[in-house]
Structure formats: C-alpha cells, structure tokens
Scaffold this active site. Structure first.
Site, PDB file in Angstrom:
ATOM      1  N   ASP A 338       0.833  -1.200   0.000  1.00  0.00           N
ATOM      2  CA  ASP A 338       0.000   0.000   0.000  1.00  0.00           C
ATOM      3  C   ASP A 338       0.868   1.251   0.000  1.00  0.00           C
ATOM      4  O   ASP A 338       0.597   2.201   0.721  1.00  0.00           O
ATOM      5  CB  ASP A 338      -0.888   0.018   1.253  1.00  0.00           C
ATOM      6  N   SER A 363       2.119   6.972   0.254  1.00  0.00           N
ATOM      7  CA  SER A 363       1.424   6.077   1.172  1.00  0.00           C
ATOM      8  C   SER A 363      -0.026   6.073   0.726  1.00  0.00           C
ATOM      9  O   SER A 363      -0.698   7.090   0.784  1.00  0.00           O
ATOM     10  CB  SER A 363       1.529   6.566   2.610  1.00  0.00           C
ATOM     11  N   ARG A 364      -0.492   4.925   0.269  1.00  0.00           N
ATOM     12  CA  ARG A 364      -1.837   4.900  -0.281  1.00  0.00           C
ATOM     13  C   ARG A 364      -2.913   4.992   0.780  1.00  0.00           C
ATOM     14  O   ARG A 364      -4.087   5.066   0.470  1.00  0.00           O
ATOM     15  CB  ARG A 364      -2.025   3.623  -1.113  1.00  0.00           C
ATOM     16  N   VAL A 365      -2.499   4.949   2.018  1.00  0.00           N
ATOM     17  CA  VAL A 365      -3.491   5.101   3.085  1.00  0.00           C
ATOM     18  C   VAL A 365      -3.573   6.564   3.476  1.00  0.00           C
ATOM     19  O   VAL A 365      -4.634   7.113   3.702  1.00  0.00           O
ATOM     20  CB  VAL A 365      -3.092   4.234   4.298  1.00  0.00           C
TER      21      VAL A 365
END
Lengths: 510, 137
Positions: A338, A363-365
């Site tokens: 992620d 950071s895909r979060v």
C-alpha cells in the site's frame, strides 16, 4: 538421599504407566540427495508442505509431489544424509510456536531459540502457511503507526494494518528506518517482530544490541535466518514472523512485522525452485514468485470490531540494484504493498538522512491514518516542498532572483533541514507537531542552515523544560486548536529571542 | 506421458505378455529404446518395478520382518497367521527376514511403504520422549 529415592519412585511410576504398543508410520527412501534437496521414493500419501523426518533428527519439507517421487528441501544440515536412507512421514504441516513467551526472544524459523536464554515453553503453535483474512473480516486502516520519523509521519504516514515497502539501494538506511520505527513503539502498545533474512550475523548482532540498549526487546521478537543458514530457512523466515504477528492480530492487539529483506527471500526461493527442477521464468525466478510475496503480505491487515479489531502492519524491505525500481522483484512487491518509501543513494550522500525521495514515495493510506494535528501541517508542508523541488535548480543563482523566489528557496532549505533526522532518535508526536508547526508557519525562515540541528535540539529541550504542558496537551488532544497554536507560537518566539546566535541576522541588526 | 521407470516396466510387462514367444526380440528392442531415449540409468528401477508387478499379478505381497534374534519356525508360522488375518485381500505372504540386534527385542514389520514398529528400541525411545515432555510436572 530421601530426595533421590523419591525421584526414583516417581520415575518408576511413569515407566509402569507406559504401554508397549507399536507405532505405524509411512516411510520412503532417499534416491538422490545434494545441495539441500532430497529426492525420495515411496511416501505416496505425502501432504504438500509436510514435515518429513530424516535420519539423525533432521527435518525436511515436502515441496515437490510428483507421480513417483517426493522432492523435499532439508531444513538444516544435510551432509550426513546418503542415498538409501529411510525417510519418515510425520503427517504434520510446518508449524512455529506462537504466543507471549516469544516476546524478547531470538528464534530461527523453526522456533528454536538462538539467544542462549533457554528453551521456549511452547503453549500454542501455528502453521506457517495460513490463509489471509477474508474481505468481510477487514476494516480500512484508520489508526496511525507512529514511526517517530518526521519525514514519514508527516508526508508518507503509515497506518496500523498497512503494508508499506521500504525500497532503496544498499547502504541507504532501509534497516535504520525499520529499527527506528520499532524503537518508537515503546509505549504505543504495538508488538514488534523483526525478521532477518539472509543477513550477516554481524549486522544482526548490531541491530539486536541497539534494540536491547533502547529497551525495545521488551516488546520485540527477532526471527533470524542468517547468511550462513540454508536457503530453506531463508525461505521460511518471513512466514514464521508473520505467523507470530498473526497471533497478536487475531487476539485484537496491534503488531508490526519487518521483513529485512524480501530480495534475499526471493533469491532463496529461486535457489530452491531451481534445485527442485521447477521451470525457470524471467531472471530465472520460478513462475510463482509473485505469489510467494503476495500471500505473505496479504496476511498483514486491519480486522474489524467483530473479529477483534487487531492489526498486523508489515514493513517489507527490498534492495534495488543501482536504483532500478522497475526490475522484476521490486515492481512485484510495489504492486502488492500500500505504498513505498523510496530511499535514494544521491540524497544519502548529499547529507539528507533519511534519504527519502519525497516525490516518488507514497502512502496509499495517507491521511486516514494520521493524527489531525499533523494532518493540518502536512498539507502546506507537502506543497511547499513540491514548489521548492521545482525551483531548486535555480538555487545556484540565488542572489540574482527576486525576493519572493528567494524566500521560497530559503523556506525549502529550512524544510529540508527540518526533515533530516539522526538515527535512533525517534520523535514523539508533541515534538513533531512543534517543529512542523514552526516550519510551516515561517518561524524557522531565519535560522541558519548550518546551526539548525543545534536549534532544533535546543527547541525541544526548551519545551521539555518550560512548556511541558503544551507537549502534554498535544499528546492528549492530538489536534491543534487556535489557543494551542497561539501558545506554541509564543513559546517558539520566546526561544528564538534567547538563542539569537543561531539565527540569520537581518540587515538592520548587523 | 512421462517416461518413468514405472511406465516402462508396465509397458515391457504387457508387451512380453502379448507375445511370450518373441521375448528375446522384445527385450532387445526395449533395450535399444532405452538407449535411444537415454534412460538406461532407469534399468535397476525398472527391474525393481517388474518384480513388484509380477508379485501383484500373482497376488503376492512381500513383508519384511526385522527382529533382534533369529526366529524359530514356530514363531514364523504364528506371525504369518496373524498377518494373513489382517490382510484385506486374499494374498500370499512372502516373508523376508532381517536380523538387527540394535532393536534389542520386539519386531518391526514392513509392507511396502508402511512400517509397523513394535521394537523395544523404539518403545524405549518413545518412553524417553514422553518422560522428557512430562519432566516439568
């Protein structure tokens, strides 16, 4: 005398209880052995990944089930095995001990202690290969995992349950990042697991010494498959670490597992697959090299309330060659995780440590796992850094540019200095908020770049001594309101008055 | 289909069965086939497999008995009877004896892949493991 008599009585009772009965087992015969791999005939009812027992209490793993043959990888030393030796089936699939009594210990992937602190009382074991949690059991990542590293917590925040890849060339600070994150989990309630795959014993010893010194071993387990151990142990190490972490995840707790590094893991799997005569694909890796990592990383997840609400965060590490992140294994793992933290050698040598390439790291979060306070500051921070990168090329002509651009350059320089951080000194939330607040609100624009480290250190000490209340408030509220912002601003200006020697003097004051 | 010792053995067996009078010709051709396919190293395995196939066809089963001392004919007869009782199909049992003093006493029976170990040595080893496990009590 009495005691020994008693002992004899107890032993006698146990022996009498024993019933002589036959043991039924399935056996096979080795027809070929070498390079850590054995080919066995017989064992027609062998399970995949079953543990097989070789002579002399050596164990192996059945990885190739062919029509008349079983190809097994030997876990450990194989030099004493010969053709014709009998191999017994155990009916068990590979398991590792899990539980609280593994915390603070150093083990190998088979669960055997390596730290000389005695045997581990095994209460529960867990299979190494397990299915990842299904979609229904999960929840999106919403709690932050504080690494204590300013650059990461602000721009590339990691959440509990996320998989964030640390990728870079050798010597760029990948392990250092992971170790700092582990150190920062001291009072955060996160159990840490560090998996060393194929690393030099000297490096592992250094990491262990540091963890022990900073009291991190109180909540960390270390799984070691050192460079001199067999490829089969390198192959199993990450799965063992994951199984240990899953125990805590399924209990509703938070755990962090660091895989250092998965490049070596891929090499070990390639070695085993080639020796088992499995067909070679791109770069001689076997066809299921993607599955090797995807099934490992999918087990890191955030579970929803109905399943305990626990989480397992994974920080896999990949070593690139000459910065090539578009090679086979790096691209595989990038697509699984992620987000990635990209460390560049050029930045490292230019003194920017952590050598984070803010542009390529992601950071895909993101904000969902960030405290509100930092989130407020991260936005302008990111923007200013991006603008700085654009005009950085003109930095050489600094004196010939207009004032606005010069100001932006200075701001960019300050921000770059702010994001630098010394190893083994993770920062608490409070301190991060203060320094980022100062940076983003222009309060640091007149600091001297060369004296910045001193300034920063002094600032933290000042707050610890005089404004502990502010630090406490930030820690509790995790957000910035107007009053708090005013207080922080006032305190910083106070400090600047005291430490004028660290600031750039304005023309009038000279 | 993969060329394995098992497949070759079955093929040879069936070929020989169809034309038993030309057996030497068949074997010659079989050998040249092995040479052509460069599988001559499988010959010992093929021979092993042929013996197995023959036994299968004759409904015979070989059971290996390992004991610490030589068995008397009386003991052998009793063992044979017990084994024949436990067999699921009506098969003729061929006993192969082996003496191994290391097992101290008792008997180890081996049929194909399955081993029934009731030797004294194995029982003692298991007792040791059991006691070691219980030592904390």
């Amino acid at each position: 005398m009495e005691k020994s008599k008693q002992l004899v009585e107890i032993l006698k009772k146990e022996i009498i209880k024993w019933q002589v009965k036959p043991k039924i087992e399935k056996v096979g015969k080795i027809i070929e052995v070498g390079d850590g791999v054995a080919k066995i005939t017989g064992l027609s009812s062998c399970l995949y990944n079953e543990i097989l027992e070789f002579p002399n209490k050596t164990f192996g793993l059945a990885l190739n089930l062919e029509e008349d043959l079983v190809g097994a990888v030997i876990l450990g030393d194989y030099l004493h095995l010969k053709e014709g030796d009998t191999v017994k089936s155990t009916g068990r699939v590979l398991e590792v001990p899990v539980g609280e009594n593994l915390i603070g210990r150093v083990i190998n992937p088979l669960g055997q202690p390596q730290d000389g602190k005695g045997e581990i009382a095994v209460k529960e074991t867990s299979p190494l290969e397990k299915l990842a949690p299904q979609v229904i059991t999960r929840e999106s990542v919403n709690m932050p995992l504080q690494t204590g590293i300013k650059a990461i917590d602000s721009i590339i925040p990691i959440g509990r349950g996320q998989r964030e890849l640390i990728i870079g060339d050798r010597g760029t600070g990948k392990t250092a990042l992971a170790v700092d994150t582990i150190i920062n989990q001291k009072d955060q309630g996160v159990i840490c697991i560090y998996v060393a795959i194929g690393q030099k014993m000297s490096k592992i010893a250094k990491v262990l010494a540091k963890l022990e010194e900073l009291e991190a071993l109180k909540y960390t387990t270390v799984v070691v498959a050192s460079a001199s151990s067999s490829a089969s142990l390198w192959y199993l190490a990450p799965y063992a670490g994951c199984a240990i972490g899953e125990y805590f995840r399924d209990k509703g707790q938070d755990a962090l597992v660091v895989y250092d590094d998965l490049s070596k893991h891929a090499w070990a799997y390639r070695q085993l697959s080639l020796l088992l005569k499995r067909p070679a694909g791109r770069e001689a890796y076997p066809g299921d090299i993607f599955y090797l990592h995807s099934r490992l990383l999918e087990r890191a997840a955030k579970l929803n309330k109905n399943y305990g609400g626990g989480s397992l965060t994974a920080l896999p590490i990949i070593e690139t060659q000459a910065g090539d992140i578009s090679a086979y294994i790096p691209t595989n793992v990038i697509s699984i995780t992620d987000g990635q933290i990209y460390l560049e050698a050029d930045l490292f040598y230019a003194g920017i440590r952590p050598a984070l390439n803010v542009g390529l790291s992601v950071s895909r979060v993101g904000g969902a796992a960030q405290t509100k306070a930092i989130k407020k500051l991260a936005g302008p921070l990111r923007l200013e850094l991006a603008q700085y990168r654009e005009i950085a090329a003109f930095a050489q002509f600094a004196t010939e540019l207009d004032e606005a651009t010069q100001k932006q350059l200075q701001r960019g320089r300050v921000l770059t200095e702010v994001l630098k951080q010394v190893q083994y000194e993770p920062l608490s939330l409070g301190k991060q908020v203060i320094i980022l607040f100062a940076a983003v609100n222009g309060l640091l624009d007149d600091t001297m770049v060369e004296k910045f480290k001193e300034f920063e250190k002094g600032l933290y000490q000042y707050f610890e001594a005089r404004h502990k209340k502010i630090l406490k408030e930030i820690k509790e509220k995790k957000d910035l309101d107007e009053k708090l912002e005013k207080d922080i601003q006032k305190a910083i200006i106070e400090f600047k008055e005291i430490k004028k020697e660290l600031l750039i003097l304005k023309e009038e004051e000279k | 289909m993969k060329i394995t010792a098992k497949n070759l053995a079955y093929a040879l067996f069936e070929a020989a069965g169809e034309k038993p009078q030309n057996i030497s010709e068949i074997i010659k051709q079989f050998y040249f086939y092995l040479l052509k396919k460069r599988k001559t190293k499988l010959i010992p395995f093929i021979l092993e497999k042929l013996t197995e196939i023959e036994r299968e066809k004759r409904r015979e089963v070989e059971i290996e008995i390992e004991t610490a001392k030589v068995l008397s004919s009386e003991q052998k007869k009793r063992i044979l009877l017990e084994i024949e009782k436990k067999l699921t199909e009506k098969q003729k049992v061929i006993l192969k004896e082996r003496i191994n003093e290391r097992i101290i006493g008792g008997i180890i029976l081996k049929k194909g892949e399955t081993v029934l170990d009731n030797s004294l040595l194995s029982n003692l080893e298991r007792l040791k493991e059991e006691m070691w496990k219980n030592r904390s009590n």
